[in-house]
Design a protein around this motif. Structure first.
Motif, short mmCIF file in Angstrom:
data_model
loop_
_atom_site.label_atom_id
_atom_site.label_comp_id
_atom_site.label_asym_id
_atom_site.label_seq_id
_atom_site.Cartn_x
_atom_site.Cartn_y
_atom_site.Cartn_z
N TYR A 143 -23.49 107.27 70.69
CA TYR A 143 -24.37 107.10 72.38
C TYR A 143 -26.12 107.14 72.35
CZ TYR A 143 -24.23 112.02 73.20
OH TYR A 143 -24.31 113.23 73.10
N PHE A 144 -26.34 106.73 73.40
CA PHE A 144 -27.92 106.48 73.56
C PHE A 144 -28.15 107.39 75.17
CE2 PHE A 144 -27.53 102.69 71.28
CZ PHE A 144 -28.80 102.63 70.95
N TYR A 145 -29.13 108.23 74.84
CA TYR A 145 -28.90 108.68 76.70
C TYR A 145 -30.10 109.46 76.80
CZ TYR A 145 -30.46 113.66 74.60
OH TYR A 145 -30.58 114.15 73.99
N SER A 146 -30.90 109.03 78.23
CA SER A 146 -32.11 109.49 78.56
C SER A 146 -32.56 110.54 79.70
CB SER A 146 -32.52 108.31 79.66
OG SER A 146 -31.67 108.27 80.82
N GLU A 147 -33.45 111.32 78.69
CA GLU A 147 -34.07 112.17 79.48
C GLU A 147 -35.62 112.87 79.38
OE1 GLU A 147 -31.86 116.72 78.70
OE2 GLU A 147 -33.32 115.36 76.82
N ASN A 148 -35.47 112.74 80.77
CA ASN A 148 -37.36 112.66 81.05
C ASN A 148 -38.43 111.94 80.24
OD1 ASN A 148 -37.03 115.29 81.90
ND2 ASN A 148 -37.29 116.20 79.90
N LYS A 149 -37.75 110.64 80.11
CA LYS A 149 -38.10 109.44 80.29
C LYS A 149 -38.40 108.55 78.51
CE LYS A 149 -41.06 108.71 83.43
NZ LYS A 149 -42.86 109.27 84.48
N ASN B 106 -32.58 108.85 73.28
CA ASN B 106 -31.91 109.39 72.26
C ASN B 106 -30.96 108.84 71.72
OD1 ASN B 106 -32.91 112.70 72.32
ND2 ASN B 106 -32.76 111.74 74.95
N ILE B 107 -31.22 108.68 70.41
CA ILE B 107 -29.81 108.28 69.90
C ILE B 107 -29.07 108.82 69.02
CG2 ILE B 107 -29.07 106.44 67.97
CD1 ILE B 107 -32.33 105.42 68.53
N VAL B 108 -27.87 108.91 69.31
CA VAL B 108 -27.13 110.25 68.80
C VAL B 108 -25.81 109.78 67.50
CG1 VAL B 108 -25.15 111.72 69.57
CG2 VAL B 108 -26.94 111.49 70.82
N LEU B 109 -26.37 110.01 66.58
CA LEU B 109 -25.34 110.31 65.41
C LEU B 109 -24.56 111.10 65.27
CD1 LEU B 109 -28.05 108.14 62.95
CD2 LEU B 109 -26.40 107.46 65.27
N PHE C 215 -37.52 108.47 70.74
CA PHE C 215 -38.57 107.11 71.05
C PHE C 215 -38.64 107.35 72.68
CE2 PHE C 215 -34.65 105.36 70.98
CZ PHE C 215 -34.78 103.62 72.20
N ASN C 216 -39.87 106.07 73.12
CA ASN C 216 -39.78 106.06 74.45
C ASN C 216 -39.16 104.59 74.53
OD1 ASN C 216 -41.54 108.23 75.02
ND2 ASN C 216 -43.65 107.32 73.70
N GLY C 217 -39.32 104.70 76.21
CA GLY C 217 -38.18 103.39 76.42
C GLY C 217 -36.73 103.73 77.65
N GLN D 252 -26.10 105.97 84.67
CA GLN D 252 -27.45 105.46 84.46
C GLN D 252 -27.97 105.66 83.29
OE1 GLN D 252 -29.84 105.71 88.01
NE2 GLN D 252 -29.25 108.55 87.78
N SER D 253 -27.53 106.91 82.71
CA SER D 253 -28.46 108.11 81.37
C SER D 253 -27.53 108.16 80.85
CB SER D 253 -28.40 109.48 82.39
OG SER D 253 -28.84 110.09 83.09
N TYR D 254 -26.49 107.24 80.29
CA TYR D 254 -25.78 107.46 78.92
C TYR D 254 -24.86 105.63 79.01
CZ TYR D 254 -25.15 111.92 80.30
OH TYR D 254 -25.05 113.36 80.62
N LEU D 255 -24.68 105.11 77.70
CA LEU D 255 -24.87 103.52 76.39
C LEU D 255 -24.29 104.21 75.78
CD1 LEU D 255 -25.08 101.30 77.31
CD2 LEU D 255 -26.93 101.36 75.10
N ILE D 256 -22.57 103.89 75.55
CA ILE D 256 -22.15 104.57 74.45
C ILE D 256 -21.20 103.47 74.15
CG2 ILE D 256 -21.24 106.97 76.15
CD1 ILE D 256 -18.94 105.46 75.92
#
Length: 240
Positions: free
Chosen positions: A153-159, A162-165, A172-174, A192-196
């Motif tokens: 999954y991807f998650y966003s934190e403080n702009k 993060n890519i979780v493997l 990275f920034n995004g 809004q913070s998690y893309l699984i």
């Protein structure tokens, strides 16, 4: 190169399917290589010894000695190969429950029509493309690529994104909403913070999903209905 395997003890069937596979490749500009086996033992031996890397396998259930169900279990359970898309072929339609855990993508009844074969190839090609796509990102001028099939999954934190493997994380920034526009259809926003990646979901309740690395993630209220629908659909796609 798209690699197709055919395993059937009826040589006429193998010859016909092989011919249609090559015809499909020529007609659609797809570079295809076809491998044929007449026994389950020969197929298992070659795959175990990595002599052939298959993307899709047309596998007869009623083989003379080692039947197709045993071959499928060997591929999935012994070799732990979940990459090859298995298409079962049979003169009977009474095997559904026995095939459940092997996760074939299709079940074709003999005599097999050319149209049905091509539909199965199309499905296999889509799965191949989905598994072999990569996500690209940049950090300090350097370009990095990660196969989507490895991303839990991807998650966003403080702009930051993060890519979780399985064993590591990258950052990275995004913006997560921008990433959601380009990922394959098996990825879905649950917050809004998690893309699984739906392929890594092992449990789901109304409010939470559990990923196969043990992480529990919240499903926010606006996403709950669509998440349930997508998880159900994704499970069905992998089981048929």
């Amino acid at each position: 190169m798209f690699h197709i395997g055919i395993c059937d003890d009826e040589k006429e069937t193998c010859t016909q399917l092989e011919e249609w596979c090559y015809e499909y490749g020529k007609k659609n500009g797809l570079d295809i290589e076809v491998y044929v086996w007449y026994t389950g033992e020969a197929l298992c031996n070659d795959i175990a010894n990595k002599k052939n890397q298959l993307d899709i396998l047309f596998l007869d259930i009623e083989l003379i000695s080692t039947d197709g169900i045993k071959v499928g279990k060997f591929i999935r359970n012994e070799l732990e190969n979940f990459e090859v898309a298995i298409v079962y072929i049979s003169s009977k339609n009474t095997y559904a429950m026995n095939l459940f855990r092997i996760q074939p993508i299709e079940f074709l009844i003999k005599p097999i029509g050319k149209e049905k074969l091509e539909e199965a190839i199309i499905c296999g090609v889509k799965l191949y493309e989905r598994k072999n796509q990569v996500f690209e990102y940049y950090v300090k001028g350097y370009n990095y690529k990660v196969p989507y099939k490895e991303i839990i999954y991807f998650y966003s934190e403080n702009k930051k994104i993060n890519i979780v493997l399985k064993n590591e994380e990258m950052q990275f920034n995004g913006k997560l909403k921008d990433i959601a526009k380009v990922v394959p259809h098996n990825f879905i926003l649950i917050h809004q913070s998690y893309l699984i990646n739906l392929d890594f979901v092992i449990e789901c309740s109304y409010e939470l999903v559990k990923m196969n690395n043990g992480t529990l993630l919240n499903i926010s209220q606006p996403y709950r209905k669509i998440v349930r629908e997508k998880i159900t659909q994704n499970t069905w796609e992998k089981m048929i």
